[in-house]
Design a protein around this motif. Structure first.
Motif, mmCIF file in Angstrom:
data_model
loop_
_atom_site.group_PDB
_atom_site.id
_atom_site.type_symbol
_atom_site.label_atom_id
_atom_site.label_comp_id
_atom_site.label_asym_id
_atom_site.label_seq_id
_atom_site.Cartn_x
_atom_site.Cartn_y
_atom_site.Cartn_z
ATOM 1 N N GLY A 1 -27.681 -81.642 85.732
ATOM 2 C CA GLY A 1 -26.804 -82.720 86.182
ATOM 3 C C GLY A 1 -27.458 -83.463 87.342
ATOM 4 N N ASP A 2 -27.048 -84.711 87.527
ATOM 5 C CA ASP A 2 -27.618 -85.513 88.623
ATOM 6 C C ASP A 2 -27.142 -85.001 89.976
ATOM 7 N N GLY A 3 -27.939 -85.245 91.011
ATOM 8 C CA GLY A 3 -27.504 -84.929 92.369
ATOM 9 C C GLY A 3 -26.181 -85.629 92.667
ATOM 10 N N THR A 4 -25.261 -84.913 93.262
ATOM 11 C CA THR A 4 -23.883 -85.338 93.599
ATOM 12 C C THR A 4 -22.926 -85.317 92.401
ATOM 13 N N ALA A 5 -23.416 -85.002 91.184
ATOM 14 C CA ALA A 5 -22.491 -84.928 90.032
ATOM 15 C C ALA A 5 -21.426 -83.862 90.303
ATOM 16 N N THR A 6 -20.218 -84.131 89.856
ATOM 17 C CA THR A 6 -19.097 -83.206 90.107
ATOM 18 C C THR A 6 -19.194 -81.981 89.207
ATOM 19 N N VAL A 7 -18.925 -80.823 89.809
ATOM 20 C CA VAL A 7 -18.893 -79.553 89.065
ATOM 21 C C VAL A 7 -17.431 -79.167 88.881
ATOM 22 N N ARG A 8 -17.075 -78.803 87.664
ATOM 23 C CA ARG A 8 -15.666 -78.504 87.370
ATOM 24 C C ARG A 8 -15.477 -77.120 86.766
ATOM 25 N N VAL A 9 -14.290 -76.579 86.981
ATOM 26 C CA VAL A 9 -13.826 -75.388 86.271
ATOM 27 C C VAL A 9 -12.465 -75.743 85.702
ATOM 28 N N GLU A 10 -12.327 -75.515 84.417
ATOM 29 C CA GLU A 10 -11.077 -75.852 83.724
ATOM 30 C C GLU A 10 -10.633 -77.270 84.068
ATOM 31 N N GLY A 11 -11.591 -78.174 84.160
ATOM 32 C CA GLY A 11 -11.281 -79.586 84.385
ATOM 33 C C GLY A 11 -11.089 -79.975 85.841
ATOM 34 N N GLU A 12 -10.984 -79.009 86.735
ATOM 35 C CA GLU A 12 -10.751 -79.316 88.148
ATOM 36 C C GLU A 12 -12.080 -79.392 88.906
ATOM 37 N N ALA A 13 -12.190 -80.370 89.804
ATOM 38 C CA ALA A 13 -13.407 -80.518 90.603
ATOM 39 C C ALA A 13 -13.457 -79.411 91.651
ATOM 40 N N ILE A 14 -14.552 -78.637 91.658
ATOM 41 C CA ILE A 14 -14.662 -77.560 92.649
ATOM 42 C C ILE A 14 -15.925 -77.684 93.504
ATOM 43 N N GLY A 15 -16.752 -78.705 93.231
ATOM 44 C CA GLY A 15 -17.976 -78.854 94.025
ATOM 45 C C GLY A 15 -18.892 -79.872 93.380
ATOM 46 N N HIS A 16 -20.163 -79.833 93.745
ATOM 47 C CA HIS A 16 -21.103 -80.828 93.229
ATOM 48 C C HIS A 16 -22.525 -80.271 93.147
ATOM 49 N N VAL A 17 -23.338 -80.988 92.383
ATOM 50 C CA VAL A 17 -24.768 -80.661 92.307
ATOM 51 C C VAL A 17 -25.420 -81.188 93.580
ATOM 52 N N THR A 18 -26.271 -80.379 94.182
ATOM 53 C CA THR A 18 -26.951 -80.855 95.380
ATOM 54 C C THR A 18 -28.463 -80.885 95.127
ATOM 55 N N THR A 19 -29.260 -80.936 96.174
ATOM 56 C CA THR A 19 -30.702 -81.146 96.004
ATOM 57 C C THR A 19 -31.347 -80.075 95.140
ATOM 58 N N GLY A 20 -32.175 -80.504 94.186
ATOM 59 C CA GLY A 20 -32.940 -79.548 93.395
ATOM 60 C C GLY A 20 -34.027 -78.938 94.261
ATOM 61 N N GLU A 21 -34.272 -77.651 94.068
ATOM 62 C CA GLU A 21 -35.326 -77.004 94.844
ATOM 63 C C GLU A 21 -36.457 -76.595 93.900
ATOM 64 N N TYR A 22 -37.462 -75.923 94.426
ATOM 65 C CA TYR A 22 -38.676 -75.647 93.656
ATOM 66 C C TYR A 22 -38.358 -74.662 92.531
ATOM 67 N N GLY A 23 -38.218 -75.178 91.317
ATOM 68 C CA GLY A 23 -37.940 -74.312 90.172
ATOM 69 C C GLY A 23 -36.479 -73.961 90.011
ATOM 70 N N SER A 24 -35.609 -74.555 90.811
ATOM 71 C CA SER A 24 -34.196 -74.178 90.758
ATOM 72 C C SER A 24 -33.317 -75.411 90.914
ATOM 73 N N GLN A 25 -32.141 -75.325 90.316
ATOM 74 C CA GLN A 25 -31.101 -76.337 90.531
ATOM 75 C C GLN A 25 -30.065 -75.724 91.461
ATOM 76 N N MET A 26 -29.510 -76.545 92.342
ATOM 77 C CA MET A 26 -28.608 -76.018 93.367
ATOM 78 C C MET A 26 -27.225 -76.654 93.253
ATOM 79 N N LEU A 27 -26.202 -75.824 93.482
ATOM 80 C CA LEU A 27 -24.826 -76.311 93.497
ATOM 81 C C LEU A 27 -24.195 -75.958 94.838
ATOM 82 N N SER A 28 -23.314 -76.827 95.279
ATOM 83 C CA SER A 28 -22.527 -76.553 96.468
ATOM 84 C C SER A 28 -21.061 -76.550 96.020
#
Ligand code: SF4
Length: 514
Positions: free
Chosen positions: A145-172
Motif C-alpha cells: 500500500g502507498d505511504g499514508t494509505a489507511t489500514v482497516r480491520v472489519e472496515g474500520e480505520a485503525i492506522g496507516h502505512v508509514t515509511t518503507g524500510e530496508y526490505g520491510s513495509q511498516m504500519l503505524s
C-alpha cells in the motif's frame, strides 16, 4: 461484531447497582459485577463478594530461564512454600498485579529485593494506556500500500502505512485518535486489533488501494493469501555489489529487478571494478547513478516488489554499437532469488528465454541462502508519562526525570523497553519478549499493559516514593495483594535480562537524573 465489542455493549458504566453486585473500581468503567461473574474486561470478577483479579500474578525466575517452566498456581489462602522452580533471582512482573486506578493510590506492589548487595525496589502496576498503539514491521518486498494509505480491520480505520524500510513495509496502528477520536466502532475495532496483535494473535488487515495482510508477531506475513517466506537480500544495487564476483565469467549481463533500485552489473561500479564489458543493454526507468535505476515499474506483488511478471518488460532495445551481439547471455533475478530467468540475444538482438543453465544455479541459490526468513514484528508503543506515575511517587515528574536520567529501569512484563528521548515516558517493547497473554483492555477503550519501574531503594525514597508500602518478594509470594489472586512462578524468557544493576550503579555514581 467481535466478542470484545459485544462485551462493551453489556457493561454500561451507567447500570444501576443491584444489591448483590459489587463495584470494580480498577478502571473508569466501574462495572457492577454479580457474584460468580467477571466485569467487562474479564480481568476482574466477583468471587464470594470480593473483587478478585482473575489472572495470577506472574513472577519470573531468572535461574530458570527456560521460558515456561511453570510451578502450580498458589491460590489465595493456600500456603506458598517460598520457592519457585529454582531459587534464583526473582522478578515480580506487573502481569496480574492490578492497577493504580484511581490514581491517587500507590501501585499494587512495591517490591524490595537485595541484589548483589544493592537494595532495589521494583514498582509494579498494570498501566491503562489510552495513548498507545503498535508499530508493525512486515518483512517483504511486495508493495502492500502507498505511504499514508489507511489500514482497516472489519472496515474500520485503525492506522496507516508509514515509511518503507530496508526490505520491510511498516504500519503505524492505533493511537489516541483511532482509539478515542473516531466513532465508537472505530475505537472498538482499534482496541480489539491492538490487543490481539500485542498478545501475538493473527489479525487480518486490509489496506486502502493495497493488499490484505495477516499479521502475527514473530510469524511470516501472509499477503493476499500468500505466505511470504524470504526477506530480500538487499536492494537491486546492493545485490549486484554482493554477488558480482559470483557471476563473473558465467554470464555476460545480470539485472537484479527491484521496485526501489534495479541493478545492472555491466554498468554498476562493482561490475566496472571487475572489468565487466559493456552489453548495450537499455533499462526503461529513471537512471540514478551508473547501473542503478529507479521506477522501472509501478510497485506491486511481482518481481522484486514491482508489478511485473515478465522481467523483459523493463528492457528497451539493445544497442549493437555499445556491445550488444547475438548470443550475448543475460540473467534476470529478483532481490530474493525466488524469481529468475536466463536469456540469450538472437540474431535480431532480441532476448530469447532458454533453459536455466546449471552454472548459474549456485549464484541464484546463494541469493536465496542469504535471505533471512520474513517475519512480522510488533512493537507496542505507549505513553507512561501520565497519571500512573502517581502510583509510583507523590511527585510524578520525579519519576520521569529518573527514567530519563537512567536511574530507573523500565520493563514491560519483565521485557526491556526502549524509552524515547525527549519529554515524557514514551516506551516501545517487542511483544514477543513479553510473556504471553500479558496485555489486556478496558472498554474506555484502552489497552492494559504491565509496567515495572526498578531503581535503587535510596533513589526511590528520594524521589518521593511510597516507602511505607515497600514489601519483600517473600511477603508478596506468601500473602499476595489487595486483588486476592494467586501467584505463579515461571522461567524468565530467554534473553530478557534482570534489570541491569550495572546501569543503576553507574547512574548512581554519576549522580544522574532526579
Ligand atoms: S472494565 Fe474491568 S477493570 Fe474496568 S471496572 Fe470493569 S472489570 Fe473493572
Amino acid at each position: 461484531m467481535s466478542e470484545l465489542a459485544e462485551r462493551f455493549e453489556t457493561h454500561d458504566p451507567g447500570e444501576k447497582q443491584v444489591a448483590e453486585k459489587i463495584r470494580c473500581d480498577a478502571c473508569p468503567v466501574m462495572c457492577y459485577i454479580a457474584d460468580g461473574r467477571t466485569g467487562a474486561c474479564d480481568r476482574y470478577g466477583n468471587v464470594g463478594g470480593r473483587i478478585v483479579r482473575m489472572d495470577p500474578l506472574t513472577i519470573l525466575d531468572h535461574a530458570a530461564e527456560a521460558g515456561g517452566a511453570v510451578v502450580p498456581f498458589v491460590a489465595e489462602g493456600e500456603a506458598w512454600n517460598g520457592e519457585l522452580v529454582n531459587t534464583g533471582r526473582r522478578f515480580v512482573t506487573a502481569i496480574g498485579a492490578g492497577t493504580t486506578y484511581p490514581d491517587y493510590k500507590p501501585a499494587p506492589f512495591i517490591v524490595s529485593q537485595e541484589v548483589e548487595g544493592v537494595d532495589l525496589v521494583t514498582v509494579v502496576t498494570e498501566g491503562i494506556f489510552s495513548y498507545c498503539g503498535v508499530k508493525v514491521k512486515i518483512d517483504t518486498d511486495r508493495h502492500i500500500g502507498d505511504g499514508t494509505a489507511t489500514v482497516r480491520v472489519e472496515g474500520e480505520a485503525i492506522g496507516h502505512v508509514t515509511t518503507g524500510e530496508y526490505g520491510s513495509q511498516m504500519l503505524s496502528l492505533g493511537g489516541v485518535h483511532h482509539l478515542t477520536g473516531g466513532s465508537k466502532q472505530e475505537g472498538r475495532a482499534t482496541c480489539d486489533a491492538l490487543l490481539n496483535l500485542c498478545n501475538r494473535k493473527p489479525v487480518e488487515l486490509t489496506i486502502d488501494g493495497g493488499a490484505t495482510v495477516i499479521v502475527e508477531a514473530g510469524k511470516a506475513p501472509v499477503i493476499d493469501g500468500k505466505v511470504e517466506h524470504r526477506m530480500r537480500v538487499g536492494c537491486g544495487s546492493a545485490t549486484i555489489g554482493m554477488f558480482a564476483t559470483q557471476w563473473r565469467g558465467l554470464v555476460d549481463e545480470v539485472v537484479v529487478v527491484d521496485d526501489h533500485i534495479t541493478g545492472v552489473v555491466s554498468e554498476h561500479q562493482a561490475g566496472k571494478v571487475l572489468g565487466w564489458q559493456d552489453t548495450g543493454i537499455k533499462i526503461i526507468g529513471r537512471r540514478s547513478t551508473p547501473g542503478r535505476y529507479f521506477k522501472v515499474s509501478e510497485p506491486g506483488l511481482g518481481w522484486g516488489g514491482t508489478s511485473i511478471s515478465d522481467p523483459l518488460s523493463i528492457l528497451g532495445d539493445w544497442n549493437a554499437k555499445k556491445g550488444a551481439r547475438p548470443g550475448l547471455s543475460l540473467l534476470m533475478v529478483s532481490t530474493t532469488g525466488e524469481q529468475f530467468a536466463y536469456y540469450e540475444l538472437d540474431d535480431d538482438l532480441k532476448p530469447v528465454e532458454k533453459p536455466f543453465p546449471e552454472r548459474l544455479q549456485k549464484s541464484v541459490g546463494l541469493i536465496e541462502d542469504n535471505c533471512e526468513p520474513a517475519l512480522c514484528t510488533v512493537l507496542f508503543i505507549g505513553g507512561a508519562g501520565g497519571s500512573l506515575r502517581a502510583g509510583v511517587t507523590e511527585n510524578p515528574v520525579n519519576l520521569t526525570r529518573s527514567v530519563q536520567g537512567l536511574r530507573t529501569y523500565v520493563t514491560v512484563g519483565g521485557a526491556p523497553v526502549y524509552v524515547w528521548p525527549g519529554g515524557g515516558i514514551t516506551l516501545m517493547v517487542d511483544v514477543t519478549r513479553v510473556p504471553e497473554g500479558a496485555f489486556g483492555y478496558v472498554p474506555t477503550p484502552a489497552l492494559v499493559a504491565p509496567i515495572e519501574f526498578t531503581l535503587r531503594r535510596d533513589d526511590y525514597v528520594r524521589l518521593g516514593g511510597y516507602e511505607a508500602e515497600i514489601r519483600s518478594v517473600e511477603d508478596i509470594l506468601a500473602k499476595g495483594g489487595e486483588y486476592l489472586n494467586p501467584r505463579r512462578g515461571t522461567g524468565a524468557p530467554v534473553n530478557n535480562p534482570w534489570p541491569p544493576l550495572a546501569q543503576l550503579r553507574r547512574a548512581a555514581a554519576n549522580g544522574a537524573g532526579g
